[in-house]
Motif scaffolding. Structure first.
Motif, PDB file in Angstrom:
ATOM      1  N   THR A 102       0.820  -1.208   0.000  1.00 20.71           N
ATOM      2  CA  THR A 102       0.000   0.000   0.000  1.00 20.71           C
ATOM      3  C   THR A 102       0.860   1.267   0.000  1.00 20.71           C
ATOM      4  O   THR A 102       1.918   1.314   0.638  1.00 20.71           O
ATOM      5  CB  THR A 102      -0.933   0.012   1.223  1.00 20.71           C
ATOM      6  N   ASP A 146      -5.369   0.360   4.562  1.00 21.47           N
ATOM      7  CA  ASP A 146      -4.829  -0.705   3.707  1.00 21.47           C
ATOM      8  C   ASP A 146      -5.929  -1.357   2.870  1.00 21.47           C
ATOM      9  O   ASP A 146      -5.762  -1.611   1.673  1.00 21.47           O
ATOM     10  CB  ASP A 146      -4.146  -1.772   4.565  1.00 21.47           C
ATOM     11  N   VAL A 192      -4.572  -8.241   5.368  1.00 21.66           N
ATOM     12  CA  VAL A 192      -3.416  -7.397   5.655  1.00 21.66           C
ATOM     13  C   VAL A 192      -2.463  -8.207   6.527  1.00 21.66           C
ATOM     14  O   VAL A 192      -2.842  -8.681   7.598  1.00 21.66           O
ATOM     15  CB  VAL A 192      -3.840  -6.104   6.395  1.00 21.66           C
TER      16      VAL A 192
END
Length: 466
Positions: A259, A387, A310
């Motif tokens: 990201t 994210d 994530v």
């Protein structure tokens, strides 16, 4: 009661199954004892599939029992060493590839579909890769064999019957409470019924659901571990039309993103074309979200679901990534009465709670009927929220429509494989005679590498017997 075995296997998930299979294939007559806290596969039935309401079965038949969570999963076998775990780091790329091929052959022997996705559409995949590169996404190419939820159940049923006929001693609804150690060597186990079984070799193959249990055992008997990774995120649900190109050409598009704001690693995981979102229950009644897809047309829906995860890596002094993931899931459960929270992406970006009224306007009809409309910003840390949003916006450049305001986000999805046990090339832990394999040891992250891991450790055990 005391009994003796050549090999004791804790856990009847894919790792344990394939370990027992290979042991008895090479050494018929070997005394192999397997303990599983859940039920045998023919007794695994989730009432929610009929009633649409969880009745709190203990243990949960979705996550425990013969074949583990794999029995009721979408049943995708990733046929590349690049996907599904850390076996290449331990065994090397070529040996891992060979083991994946061997475990795949066993699945085919027991009835897996011969069709493989992602190997015969080079031009289409090239175009998908081009779009991914333009969006700073990495497309990880991985051939996929899709078992299907109902067909996977049949395949594992045949494997259970095979192991029973080959002489495996299977103990269902039996919890191992202690791993017995003498002079730095594992010598046996004790069950919740007070029975003691001694074994020359012990294999912990407890899977994701047992990761927290095994972490406790590591602390209890001094097994060396290292801080691992925890994956936390959401399950995304869109109409099939949005994902059509990816579904038809790859079945499961594995895309990785770093990201722009935090440089965090985010990935797509477990895509289910025409599938349904589902709830899994872990120890203590913890509800987390997952997804399934069936082979049979009668069970197909109009929606595709997949996870956005994530990856969070931790350093000392932090040593409890599993507990971190559980706390986030517990917070979500607290907000929606022990169920799964759902929010539209439009509301997610605006920071407002999704309501029943706004949810009813959607083109997308939720497949998880008892999901509770809510606000994920009350659950996730800000960093994870950013994210997820940045990943969805990047994916929208590959397949437009994913970042639609109507896209559904279900929370929380957590992968409990972060108890990373230190093992050698034979998967032996710092306790001699005790080997740790599969997702529960932080070695693998999926059915195929767990199965390959089982074959590998069986061969290591056999070498010690020669």
């Amino acid at each position: 009661m005391t009994d003796r075995a050549d090999v004791i296997i804790i856990g009847a998930g894919p790792g344990g199954i394939f370990c027992a299979y290979e042991l008895l294939r090479q050494r018929p007559g070997l005394h192999v004892v397997m303990f599983e806290k859940g039920r045998s596969i023919e007794k695994r039935e989730c009432p929610k599939r009929k009633t649409k309401q969880c009745v709190g079965c203990k243990p949960c038949s979705i996550t425990t029992g013969f074949a583990g969570a794999g029995a009721f999963s979408d049943g995708k076998l990733s046929l590349s060493p690049d996907v599904g775990g850390n076996l290449p780091d331990i065994l090397g790329y070529e040996e891992t590839a060979a083991l994946i091929g061997e475990s795949d052959a066993v699945y085919l022997q027991f009835g897996a579909d011969t069709n493989v996705y992602g190997v015969d559409k080079a031009a289409q995949i090239r175009e998908i890769r081009r779009k991914a590169i333009n969006a700073n996404l990495k497309l990880v190419e991985c051939p996929i064999r899709h078992l299907g939820t109902e067909e996977g159940y049949k395949i594992y049923s045949r494997l259970q019957k095979h192991l029973e006929e080959a002489g495996t001693e299977l103990h269902f609804q039996t919890m191992v409470t202690e791993i017995l150690v003498e002079n730095g060597r594992a010598v046996g186990v004790k069950t919740d019924a007070g029975e003691i079984f001694h074994g020359k070799e012990i294999v912990s193959a407890v899977g994701r659901e047992g990761a927290d249990w095994f972490k406790g055992k590591c602390l209890e008997i001094g097994i060396e571990t290292s801080p691992g990774t925890v994956d936390v995120g959401v399950r995304v649900e869109v109409r099939d039309e949005v994902m059509q190109t990816l579904n038809e050409n790859l079945y499961e598009a594995k895309l990785v993103y770093h990201t722009p704001t935090f440089d965090d690693k985010v990935r797509t995981f477990c895509t289910n074309p025409s599938g349904e979102v589902a709830t899994e229950y872990y120890e203590g009644g913890l509800a987390v979200v997952n997804g399934h897809a069936y082979k049979s047309k009668e069970y197909k829906t109009d929606n595709t679901n997949f996870a956005i995860l994530v990856s969070k890596n931790f350093t000392k002094p932090f040593t409890t990534p599993i507990a971190y993931g559980r706390k986030i899931a517990e917070l979500s459960n607290m907000l929606c009465g022990g169920k799964i929270l759902v929010q539209t992406f439009g509301d997610f970006r605006r920071g407002r709670r999704t309501t029943e009224e706004r949810l009813c306007r959607n083109n997308i009809i939720p497949t998880l009927k008892d999901a509770v409309p809510g606000d994920l910003s009350l659950v996730f840390p800000h960093r994870i929220m950013v994210d997820i949003e940045e990943m969805l916006l990047a994916l929208d450049k590959v397949t437009p429509g994913i970042a639609s305001e109507e896209t559904l986000l279900y929370g929380v999805e957590v992968k409990f494989y972060s108890n990373k046990v230190v093992v050698n090339r034979d998967f032996e832990t710092s306790i001699r005679g005790l080997r740790a394999i599969g997702d529960g040891a932080g070695v693998t992250r999926g059915l195929q590498q767990a199965s390959a891991n089982g074959i590998s450790v069986a061969r290591s055990i056999i070498r010690t017997m020669e």
